[in-house]
Design a protein around this motif. Structure first.
Motif, mmCIF file in Angstrom:
data_model
loop_
_atom_site.group_PDB
_atom_site.id
_atom_site.type_symbol
_atom_site.label_atom_id
_atom_site.label_comp_id
_atom_site.label_asym_id
_atom_site.label_seq_id
_atom_site.Cartn_x
_atom_site.Cartn_y
_atom_site.Cartn_z
ATOM 1 N N ALA A 1 0.911 -1.158 -0.089
ATOM 2 C CA ALA A 1 -0.068 0.053 -0.013
ATOM 3 C C ALA A 1 0.805 1.293 -0.067
ATOM 4 C CB ALA A 1 -0.909 -0.156 1.073
ATOM 5 N N LEU A 2 1.866 1.443 0.737
ATOM 6 C CA LEU A 2 2.802 2.391 1.001
ATOM 7 C C LEU A 2 3.540 2.739 -0.361
ATOM 8 C CD1 LEU A 2 4.257 1.944 4.517
ATOM 9 C CD2 LEU A 2 2.542 3.611 3.912
ATOM 10 N N GLN A 3 3.476 1.420 -1.130
ATOM 11 C CA GLN A 3 4.490 1.869 -2.383
ATOM 12 C C GLN A 3 3.371 2.705 -3.479
ATOM 13 O OE1 GLN A 3 5.242 -2.094 -3.814
ATOM 14 N NE2 GLN A 3 7.202 -2.279 -2.946
ATOM 15 N N TYR A 4 2.343 2.694 -3.148
ATOM 16 C CA TYR A 4 1.291 3.578 -4.034
ATOM 17 C C TYR A 4 1.513 4.863 -3.595
ATOM 18 C CZ TYR A 4 -1.103 -0.871 -5.771
ATOM 19 O OH TYR A 4 -1.294 -1.942 -5.979
ATOM 20 N N GLN A 5 2.162 5.102 -2.436
ATOM 21 C CA GLN A 5 1.982 6.687 -1.913
ATOM 22 C C GLN A 5 3.233 7.303 -2.628
ATOM 23 O OE1 GLN A 5 -0.747 7.265 -0.527
ATOM 24 N NE2 GLN A 5 -0.114 7.956 1.334
ATOM 25 N N SER A 6 3.274 7.434 -3.761
ATOM 26 C CA SER A 6 4.270 8.159 -4.865
ATOM 27 C C SER A 6 3.950 9.597 -5.137
ATOM 28 C CB SER A 6 4.984 7.288 -5.767
ATOM 29 O OG SER A 6 3.693 7.040 -6.836
ATOM 30 N N TYR A 7 2.848 9.702 -4.487
ATOM 31 C CA TYR A 7 2.226 11.288 -5.015
ATOM 32 C C TYR A 7 2.708 12.317 -4.315
ATOM 33 C CZ TYR A 7 -1.071 10.414 -1.178
ATOM 34 O OH TYR A 7 -1.495 10.148 -0.096
ATOM 35 N N SER A 8 3.594 12.220 -3.130
ATOM 36 C CA SER A 8 4.062 13.445 -2.386
ATOM 37 C C SER A 8 4.263 14.753 -3.225
ATOM 38 C CB SER A 8 4.774 13.141 -1.484
ATOM 39 O OG SER A 8 6.133 12.786 -2.066
ATOM 40 N N THR A 9 4.431 15.757 -2.605
ATOM 41 C CA THR A 9 4.340 17.087 -3.380
ATOM 42 C C THR A 9 5.189 17.247 -4.559
ATOM 43 O OG1 THR A 9 4.121 18.067 -1.250
ATOM 44 C CG2 THR A 9 4.680 19.580 -3.030
ATOM 45 N N THR A 10 6.346 16.886 -4.697
ATOM 46 C CA THR A 10 7.371 17.387 -5.730
ATOM 47 C C THR A 10 7.110 16.218 -6.706
ATOM 48 O OG1 THR A 10 9.026 16.080 -4.502
ATOM 49 C CG2 THR A 10 8.768 18.648 -4.401
ATOM 50 N N THR A 11 6.741 15.046 -6.270
ATOM 51 C CA THR A 11 6.484 13.833 -7.430
ATOM 52 C C THR A 11 5.314 13.750 -8.036
ATOM 53 O OG1 THR A 11 6.338 12.091 -5.799
ATOM 54 C CG2 THR A 11 8.477 12.847 -6.512
ATOM 55 N N GLY A 12 4.212 14.257 -7.093
ATOM 56 C CA GLY A 12 2.904 14.089 -7.629
ATOM 57 C C GLY A 12 2.503 14.375 -8.676
ATOM 58 N N THR A 13 2.786 15.583 -9.093
ATOM 59 C CA THR A 13 2.457 16.174 -10.439
ATOM 60 C C THR A 13 2.968 15.506 -11.738
ATOM 61 O OG1 THR A 13 4.016 17.750 -10.314
ATOM 62 C CG2 THR A 13 1.523 18.289 -9.515
ATOM 63 N N ALA A 14 3.987 14.844 -11.272
ATOM 64 C CA ALA A 14 4.618 14.153 -12.366
ATOM 65 C C ALA A 14 4.309 12.509 -12.512
ATOM 66 C CB ALA A 14 6.483 14.369 -12.327
ATOM 67 N N ALA A 15 4.075 12.169 -11.070
ATOM 68 C CA ALA A 15 4.014 10.639 -11.102
ATOM 69 C C ALA A 15 2.546 10.053 -11.713
ATOM 70 C CB ALA A 15 3.998 10.126 -9.490
ATOM 71 N N PHE A 16 1.626 10.975 -11.656
ATOM 72 C CA PHE A 16 0.285 10.630 -12.235
ATOM 73 C C PHE A 16 -0.300 11.471 -13.167
ATOM 74 C CE2 PHE A 16 0.477 9.128 -7.540
ATOM 75 C CZ PHE A 16 0.339 7.922 -7.773
ATOM 76 N N SER A 17 -0.339 11.066 -14.342
ATOM 77 C CA SER A 17 -0.860 11.757 -15.567
ATOM 78 C C SER A 17 -2.476 11.969 -15.479
ATOM 79 C CB SER A 17 -0.719 11.168 -16.799
ATOM 80 O OG SER A 17 -1.116 9.801 -16.908
ATOM 81 N N ILE A 18 -2.878 12.742 -16.384
ATOM 82 C CA ILE A 18 -4.545 13.036 -16.300
ATOM 83 C C ILE A 18 -5.137 11.586 -16.380
ATOM 84 C CG2 ILE A 18 -6.453 14.152 -17.247
ATOM 85 C CD1 ILE A 18 -4.632 16.567 -17.830
ATOM 86 N N PRO A 19 -4.853 10.578 -17.198
ATOM 87 C CA PRO A 19 -5.765 9.682 -17.419
ATOM 88 C C PRO A 19 -5.692 8.526 -15.987
ATOM 89 C CG PRO A 19 -4.352 10.021 -19.302
ATOM 90 C CD PRO A 19 -4.041 10.809 -18.229
ATOM 91 N N LYS A 20 -4.521 8.961 -15.216
ATOM 92 C CA LYS A 20 -4.434 8.032 -13.906
ATOM 93 C C LYS A 20 -4.961 8.932 -12.821
ATOM 94 C CE LYS A 20 -0.584 4.979 -15.237
ATOM 95 N NZ LYS A 20 -1.455 3.803 -15.046
ATOM 96 N N THR A 21 -5.733 9.767 -13.248
ATOM 97 C CA THR A 21 -6.436 10.726 -11.799
ATOM 98 C C THR A 21 -7.874 10.193 -11.842
ATOM 99 O OG1 THR A 21 -5.044 12.217 -12.372
ATOM 100 C CG2 THR A 21 -6.961 13.057 -11.218
ATOM 101 N N ARG A 22 -8.428 10.012 -10.621
ATOM 102 C CA ARG A 22 -9.919 9.914 -10.312
ATOM 103 C C ARG A 22 -10.271 10.868 -9.159
ATOM 104 N NH1 ARG A 22 -8.858 7.214 -14.259
ATOM 105 N NH2 ARG A 22 -8.988 5.092 -14.528
ATOM 106 N N ASN A 23 -11.286 11.868 -9.607
ATOM 107 C CA ASN A 23 -11.890 12.772 -8.970
ATOM 108 C C ASN A 23 -13.271 12.131 -8.607
ATOM 109 O OD1 ASN A 23 -9.921 14.733 -8.950
ATOM 110 N ND2 ASN A 23 -10.621 15.255 -10.833
#
Length: 827
Positions: free
Chosen positions: A33-55
Motif C-alpha cells: 500500500a505504501l508503494q502506491y504513496q508516490s504522490y507526495s508534493t514534488t513527485t505527485g504532479t509528475a507521477a500521475f498523469s490525467i488518465p491516472k487521476t480519479r476525482n
C-alpha cells in the motif's frame, strides 16, 4: 422466480469454466500500500498523469456508511496507520468537533491518496438533508461518484435526493451495498430498489456469500454471517482472513465450493454478459468471436472494458457489495473506482458562458490558458481563507496572479495546498483535471471563475463557468451578542461562516433591528451556533427557531413611480411604470425571450414599447424620450443593471411580514430619464418604489414552505402515523408503498429485465428475519414538522424514521396566516 435470460441468438449456451484454483493475495501488506504513496508534493504532479487521476465523491443517505468506507480506503491505501472509528471520534474525514460529537458528516472533506498506481481525489459528503449544499458543490466538480446503499434499509429518501443531484450533472456512478453483515441485510432487494426508485440499470458484479444459518461460525469470522464475496467478472471468491481486512485472498470459484451458490453465480454472470450485450456492441463481437457464444468464457478484461464504457455513458451502474465496518469489500471497491469510473479526460468539456450569454467549451489541456472553478471556501484560523478549486484547463502555479471574472477583481496566490482532510501539504502547482486549495484569495467565493490576470481574451469575454445552485434557506433565528463589545467578533465570525456556506444568509430586520441568520434546517442552525461559540469563541445567543416564509400576490397591480430627491446637493430623478401580477403556468410557458426568471419571479424590462434587451443599437449611449434636461449619458448596460437591481430590491421585502416575494410576474415599462439628473441609483430606487406600490394593490399574502415527507413505519403503526400527518400536521398523504417485494418481476419496467439475486437463496430463511416496512409519502407544511422526530418516536415506539426535503411554497389559509402574523409580530 428468476427471469430467464437468452443469448443474442436465442439459444442456450454451454457452460465451461476452468477448474484450476488460483490463489492470489492482493493488497496484502502495508508495504504494498505504501508503494502506491508516490504522490507526495514534488513527485505527485509528475507521477500521475490525467488518465491516472480519479476525482470521486462518496454520496448516500445519512448513516449508510460513507465515512466508515472512506476510513477503510485510507487505511488500505497506507494513508493512515489505524482505522478511524466514528464511535471513538478519531476519524480522519470527520475532523470537526461537532462531527465527532454527533457522529455525522457536516463538512465535505477532501483527501488525496494513491491506489494501484492511480491518484484518487476523494470527497466524503454529508448525508443529512440540512447540508445538501455541501453535496451540491462537491458533485459540481466530481468526475465520478460512489453511492453507498444500506443493505438493511435499502434505497432511502436522501439517497434519491443525492442521486438526482448527481444525475443533474451526468456523473457516472458505481454502487456499493453496505452493511450486509447485519440482520435484515438483503442484497437482492436493494438492487431491485435501485431499479425501481432510482430509475437506474443495476449491473450486479458481485454476490455476497453467507455462512449457513445452522452452522457454527468459525472463530475468525470477522464478517459475522457474511462469509465472502463472489466476483462475477473474474468468477473468483474473495475472502478476508484477518480482522482488519488487510489480507485479501482470491480463489477461483467452482461448484465444489458450494453448488447452490455456484449455480447462482453462473446465472449472475450470464445475466451480466447478456445485459452488457444489450448496452454495448463491442462485447457482442467478443461473445461470438472469442467465447464461442459461451457466457462463462467471455474474458474478464472484455467484461471490465464493457462495464467501463456503459458506466461512462451513464447507461448502467455496476453494483458491488460488502460490509465496510467489518472490513469486507473495500479493496475491490477501490479497484472498481479505477476500472469503471472516469478520469477527467473521459468527461465532456466544461461549458462556460461569455458575453451575450453565448456558450464556449473549455477543453481539458495543460497547455491551454488557466480556467478554474472555486467550489468551496473554508476558514483556517492560522492560514485564513482556503479556497478549493477544480482546474479545468491550464496549470495553476504558485505565486500566480489571478483574475476573478465573477467579482472582476485581481487576486494573488500565496500558496497552493494539497488537502488531507484537516492536514495540508504545500505543492508547487495544480494541473488540469486536479483539485487543489489556494491560500491568499480574499474576495473569492463559492462558484467564482478564476483565470490568469494576463488572459485578456477571457477577461474581455467575461468567461464564467456554470455556477453552483444554492438552495433557499427554510429556517431563521435571531443572533444576540452578549454585549456591545462582542458585536464585532460576532459580525466577523458571521462573515467567515457565510463565505464558507452560501446556503446561510445573514440580514438585519428593519423593524426590530435584530441580526437574523437563516439556514436549511434546525440542525444546520444548531451547528452554526456551536461553531460561533466553540470555533470562533464568540459570546452570543441564538433566539427561537422560526420558519422562513415567502410572500406573493393573489391579484394584480399597476403603479407609476417617480423618484425625485436631492442628495448631497445633487438632484436625482427617474420615472417608470411597474406592472405586477401573479405568475401562472400560462405566462411561465411564454417563449418571449425578453422575460427572465430570477428568485422565482418572471421579470422584464422594457423602454419606449420595445424590450430593452432587444435594442440592437451599437451606440453605447442610450437616449430615452426627450426631457427638459436633455438625453441621458448612461450606458445601456448600466441602465439595465440598475433597473434589474431595483426589481430585486423591491421584491426582496413583502408587504405582510417583510419576507421575500416569489411566484410573481413583473414588468418595468415607460422608463423616463432626465439627462444628467438620472443616475443608476435613482433608477434602482424608482423601480423598487414602483414594485412596492404595485404590491400594495395586488392582495399580498403569505406562502409557507412545503416538505416532501417520507415516513417509514411498521404495518401496525400505519393508521396512527397517517392520522397524525393528515390531521395534526395539516399534511396531504399522497400514497404508500411497501419494500416487502423480493420478486424481480415486480420491478420489471416494460420489457426490460434486471438480474437481482433472490435473497432467500443468499440467506437461509426469511431474509435473516427482515421485517418489511411501509413508506408513507406526504406533503406537509414545514411549520408542522417542527419536533416531528420526537413525536414519531412516541407514535411508533422508536421504530419509525422519516426524511424530508423542501419541494416549494404553498398558500396558507387566512386563519393560519393571521396566526402566523400575530406570532411574528408578538401580538
Amino acid at each position: 422466480m428468476l427471469p430467464r435470460f437468452f443469448s443474442c441468438t436465442g439459444r442456450s449456451m454451454p457452460l465451461r469454466l476452468a477448474s484450476r484454483k488460483v490463489s492470489v493475495a492482493l493488497h496484502c501488506c502495508r508495504k504494498t500500500a505504501l508503494q502506491y504513496q508516490s504522490y507526495s508534493t514534488t513527485t505527485g504532479t509528475a507521477a500521475f498523469s490525467i488518465p491516472k487521476t480519479r476525482n470521486i465523491g462518496i454520496i448516500a443517505h445519512i448513516d449508510a456508511g460513507k465515512t466508515t468506507t472512506s476510513e477503510r480506503m485510507l487505511f488500505y491505501a497506507g494513508v493512515t496507520k489505524r482505522i478511524g472509528d466514528i464511535d471513538d471520534g478519531d476519524t480522519v474525514m470527520d475532523y470537526l468537533q461537532a462531527e465527532r460529537e454527533r457522529g455525522i458528516t457536516i463538512n465535505s472533506a477532501a483527501i488525496t491518496f494513491a491506489w494501484a498506481n492511480h491518484r484518487i481525489n476523494l470527497i466524503d459528503t454529508p448525508g443529512h438533508v440540512d447540508f445538501t449544499m455541501e453535496v451540491e458543490r462537491a458533485v459540481r466538480v466530481l468526475d465520478g461518484a460512489v453511492t453507498i446503499l444500506d443493505g438493511v434499509a435499502g434505497v432511502e429518501a436522501q439517497t434519491e435526493t443525492v442521486w438526482k443531484q448527481a444525475s443533474r450533472y451526468n456523473i457516472p456512478r458505481i454502487a456499493f451495498v453496505n452493511k450486509l453483515d447485519r440482520t435484515g441485510g438483503a442484497f437482492g432487494r436493494t438492487v431491485q430498489e435501485m431499479w425501481k426508485k432510482l430509475q437506474s440499470r443495476p449491473l450486479v458484479v458481485q454476490l455476497p456469500w453467507y455462512h449457513d444459518d445452522n452452522a457454527e461460525l468459525p472463530q475468525n469470522a470477522s464478517g459475522g454471517r457474511l462469509k465472502a464475496i463472489v466476483d462475477l467478472v473474474e468468477m473468483n471468491l474473495l475472502t478476508w482472513e484477518d480482522r482488519d481486512g488487510m489480507q485479501l485472498t482470491r480463489t477461483a470459484f467452482t461448484s465444489a465450493d458450494d453448488k447452490t451458490y455456484y449455480e447462482e453465480a453462473v446465472r449472475g454472470r450470464t445475466a451480466l454478459v447478456e445485459t452488457l450485450a444489450e448496452l454495448d456492441e463491442e462485447i457482442v463481437d467478443v461473445f461470438f468471436e472469442q467465447a464461442d457464444g459461451d457466457h462463462m468464457q467471455v474474458p474478464a478484461q472484455a467484461i471490465k472494458d464493457a462495464l467501463r464504457r456503459v458506466t461512462l455513458a451513464n447507461k448502467a451502474v455496476p453494483v458491488l457489495c460488502g460490509a465496510a465496518f467489518k472490513n469486507i469489500g473495500v479493496q475491490p471497491l477501490l479497484d472498481a473506482v479505477i476500472d469503471y469510473l472516469p478520469s477527467p479526460l473521459d468527461r465532456p468539456d466544461a461549458i462556460a458562458t461569455i458575453n451575450n450569454n453565448k456558450t464556449q467549451l473549455i477543453p481539458l489541456k495543460e497547455s491551454a490558458n488557466l480556467c478554474a472553478l472555486a467550489f468551496k471556501v473554508t476558514h483556517d484560523p492560522r492560514r485564513g481563507p482556503l479556497v478549493y478549486v477544480k482546474v479545468y484547463s491550464g496549470k495553476l502555479n504558485h505565486r500566480m496572479t489571478l483574475f476573478n471574472t465573477t467579482t472582476k477583481a485581481k487576486e494573488r496566490v500565496n500558496k497552493l495546498l494539497q488537502m488531507y482532510a484537516k492536514d495540508v501539504e504545500e505543492i508547487p502547482m495544480v494541473q488540469a483535471g486536479n483539485i487543489g486549495v489556494i491560500v491568499g484569495l480574499k474576495g473569492t467565493r463559492t462558484g467564482d471563475t478564476l483565470v490568469q490576470s494576463n488572459d485578456t481574451k477571457a477577461i474581455k469575454a467575461n468567461l464564467q463557468l456554470d455556477n453552483i445552485d444554492i438552495p433557499s434557506p427554510a429556517f431563521f433565528s435571531a443572533i444576540e451578542p452578549h454585549s456591545v463589545s462582542d458585536e464585532q467578533a460576532v459580525e466577523d465570525a458571521l462573515v467567515h461562516l457565510t463565505r464558507e456556506d452560501p446556503s446561510l444568509k445573514v440580514w438585519t430586520d428593519e423593524e426590530s433591528g435584530q441580526r437574523l441568520i437563516s439556514g436549511m434546517g434546525e440542525l444546520h442552525l444548531e451547528i452554526v451556533k456551536d461553531r460561533l461559540i466553540n470555533d470562533f469563541k464568540c459570546k452570543t445567543d441564538m433566539g427561537k427557531m422560526r420558519i422562513s416564509y415567502r410572500e406573493t400576490c393573489q391579484g394584480s397591480g399597476i403603479a407609476k413611480a417617480e423618484y425625485d430627491k436631492e442628495l448631497m446637493g445633487k438632484r436625482a430623478r427617474a420615472k417608470c411604470k411597474v406592472e405586477l401580477m401573479a405568475l401562472d403556468q400560462d405566462s411561465a410557458d411564454d417563449d418571449d425571450d425578453h422575460w427572465t426568471m430570477d428568485t422565482g419571479n418572471r421579470l422584464c424590462i422594457q423602454m419606449d414599447g420595445s424590450s430593452f434587451e432587444d435594442d440592437n443599437d451599437n451606440d453605447h449611449h442610450h437616449h430615452t424620450r426627450s426631457s427638459p434636461s436633455g438625453g441621458s449619458t448612461l450606458k445601456k448596460e448600466d441602465i439595465y443593471q440598475a433597473a434589474h437591481t431595483g426589481l430585486l430590491s423591491g421584491l426582496a421585502r413583502g408587504a405582510v411580514l417583510g419576507f421575500p416575494l416569489t411566484k410573481l410576474q413583473v414588468k418595468v415599462t415607460d422608463m423616463e430619464l432626465f439627462g444628467p439628473d438620472t443616475t443608476t441609483g435613482a433608477i434602482s430606487a424608482c423601480v423598487a418604489q414602483g414594485v412596492q406600490d404595485a404590491i400594495q394593490q395586488a392582495s399580498p399574502c403569505l406562502l409557507e414552505p412545503m416538505m416532501q415527507v417520507h415516513t417509514e413505519v411498521n404495518e401496525h403503526h400505519i393508521g396512527t402515523v397517517v392520522s397524525d400527518l393528515s390531521g395534526t400536521r395539516r399534511g396531504h398523504v399522497l400514497g404508500m408503498e411497501s419494500d416487502a417485494s423480493t420478486d424481480p418481476s415486480a420491478v420489471d419496467n416494460g420489457t426490460t429485465q434486471i438480474y437481482a439475486p433472490p435473497d432467500s437463496v443468499m440467506v437461509q430463511g426469511d431474509v435473516a428475519g427482515y421485517v418489511p416496512k411501509h413508506v408513507i409519502k406526504a406533503e406537509v407544511p414545514l411549520s408542522s414538522m417542527l419536533g416531528y422526530s420526537s413525536a414519531l418516536r412516541s407514535l411508533t415506539g422508536g421504530s419509525g424514521s422519516f426524511s424530508m426535503r423542501v419541494i416549494g411554497y404553498g398558500e396558507m389559509s387566512k386563519d393560519r396566516e393571521r396566526v402566523v402574523v400575530n406570532e411574528m409580530k408578538g401580538w
